[in-house]
Design a protein around this motif. Sequence first.
Motif, PDB file in Angstrom:
ATOM      1  N   GLU A 242      37.436   5.156  24.579  1.00 26.31           N
ATOM      2  CA  GLU A 242      37.726   4.897  25.981  1.00 26.31           C
ATOM      3  C   GLU A 242      39.193   5.225  26.305  1.00 26.31           C
TER       4      GLU A 242
ATOM      5  N   SER B 170      36.696   3.270  30.759  1.00 21.88           N
ATOM      6  CA  SER B 170      35.601   2.398  31.168  1.00 21.88           C
ATOM      7  C   SER B 170      35.280   1.392  30.070  1.00 21.88           C
ATOM      8  N   SER B 171      34.467   0.444  30.417  1.00 22.57           N
ATOM      9  CA  SER B 171      33.973  -0.515  29.444  1.00 22.57           C
ATOM     10  C   SER B 171      33.147   0.207  28.380  1.00 22.57           C
ATOM     11  N   ALA B 172      33.182  -0.310  27.168  1.00 20.18           N
ATOM     12  CA  ALA B 172      32.386   0.277  26.087  1.00 20.18           C
ATOM     13  C   ALA B 172      30.898   0.191  26.371  1.00 20.18           C
ATOM     14  N   SER B 173      30.510  -0.660  27.315  1.00 20.27           N
ATOM     15  CA  SER B 173      29.094  -0.804  27.659  1.00 20.27           C
ATOM     16  C   SER B 173      28.643   0.234  28.690  1.00 20.27           C
ATOM     17  N   ALA B 174      29.580   1.012  29.225  1.00 17.40           N
ATOM     18  CA  ALA B 174      29.223   2.018  30.224  1.00 17.40           C
ATOM     19  C   ALA B 174      28.361   3.107  29.598  1.00 17.40           C
ATOM     20  N   ARG B 175      27.454   3.640  30.391  1.00 16.85           N
ATOM     21  CA  ARG B 175      26.628   4.744  29.919  1.00 16.85           C
ATOM     22  C   ARG B 175      27.451   6.024  29.867  1.00 16.85           C
TER      23      ARG B 175
ATOM     24  N   ALA C  89      32.204   2.150  34.361  1.00 20.73           N
ATOM     25  CA  ALA C  89      31.948   0.714  34.487  1.00 20.73           C
ATOM     26  C   ALA C  89      33.235   0.016  34.081  1.00 20.73           C
TER      27      ALA C  89
ATOM     28  N   GLY D  45      35.866  -2.599  32.917  1.00 22.64           N
ATOM     29  CA  GLY D  45      35.769  -3.753  32.039  1.00 22.64           C
ATOM     30  C   GLY D  45      36.612  -4.916  32.518  1.00 22.64           C
ATOM     31  N   ARG D  46      36.595  -5.978  31.764  1.00 22.60           N
ATOM     32  CA  ARG D  46      37.335  -7.194  32.135  1.00 22.60           C
ATOM     33  C   ARG D  46      38.836  -6.915  32.240  1.00 22.60           C
TER      34      ARG D  46
ATOM     35  N   ARG E 263      33.124   7.387  30.967  1.00 22.95           N
ATOM     36  CA  ARG E 263      32.953   7.301  29.518  1.00 22.95           C
ATOM     37  C   ARG E 263      32.534   8.659  28.956  1.00 22.95           C
TER      38      ARG E 263
ATOM     39  N   ASP F 212      28.991   1.039  38.276  1.00 23.37           N
ATOM     40  CA  ASP F 212      28.190   2.147  37.734  1.00 23.37           C
ATOM     41  C   ASP F 212      28.365   3.391  38.597  1.00 23.37           C
TER      42      ASP F 212
END
Length: 303
Positions: free
Chosen positions: A14, A104-109, A114, A116-117, A135, A273
């Motif tokens: 990221e 982006s957050s590591a959870s983003a596709r 996306a 993150g915190r 990402r 998203d």
Amino acid sequence: MFEHVAVGCDGGREGRDAAVLGAALAAASSARLTLIGVVCPPLFPVAGVSDRNTLRAATTRALRHDRDLLACDARIDAITGTSVPRALHRWAARAQADLVVVGSSASARPGRVAIGRRGRQLFHHAPFALAVAARGLHEQDGELRTIGVGYDGAPESEAALTVAGELAAAERARLVVRRVVEDTSGPFGLEGSPLLQGWSEMLEQERQVSLTEAQNAAARLDVIPEVSVTIGDPGYELRAFSDAVDLLVVGSRRWGAVARLVSGAVGETLVADAGCSIVIVPRPSRVRRARTGQRRQRSTPLT
């Protein structure tokens, strides 16, 4: 546009995405570029393994690697702090960076944004612009061929339009201006009602007026943009719009929380998203106050 671009790099994927976007935006703006790594020592450091000097040296090596690989003209700086967002915010204020770029957050596709915190904490009440890289951007060429901007006539969207226009001119990119007329017929239960036709006609009239206003605003730019106005939910319309551009520039409301970008839940929909990297521009008055209220200080980055 921007004079000093700071990129938050953590040595991971990221962070590399952020470095690619930061390098592109800095090049388009002829701005200084600094890659920032934050060292957060543990509560109980182990000498030679997790003490401050060892972690700082490891962070410096990671920054040099990312610089040489992705942003050869950048400077680097490894800083220490107990909170990554707070340390970045403090560094940006001290160095008068007017744009901070994060991944982006590591959870983003893959290919999506996306926030993150840490990104949310960084942007809250920040006087600088914030960019969030999609990402996997570092695995692509990172070129900004098509730049989109969300416009609604408010001061913050005027600032976003100016930034987008200057970026498009510098990159010789296609610029697309999108305005959305919000359709609120759903909450009033107009589906299937005879009133719906009159409502639709009113929305179409508003769309035509909004189109003229957007075209007039875009006429002052140094590029010839494509201007369009759609009708629907602004959040979802702009999120769909983000799938068709390489970068989306939007304005931030005066109260600054990331959930209030553009108009309330619109920004929340985007940063949750989006289909491309995003630049969030603060209100011009906030930028002016921040710059006049700070004394210009130069940092001493590592080389």
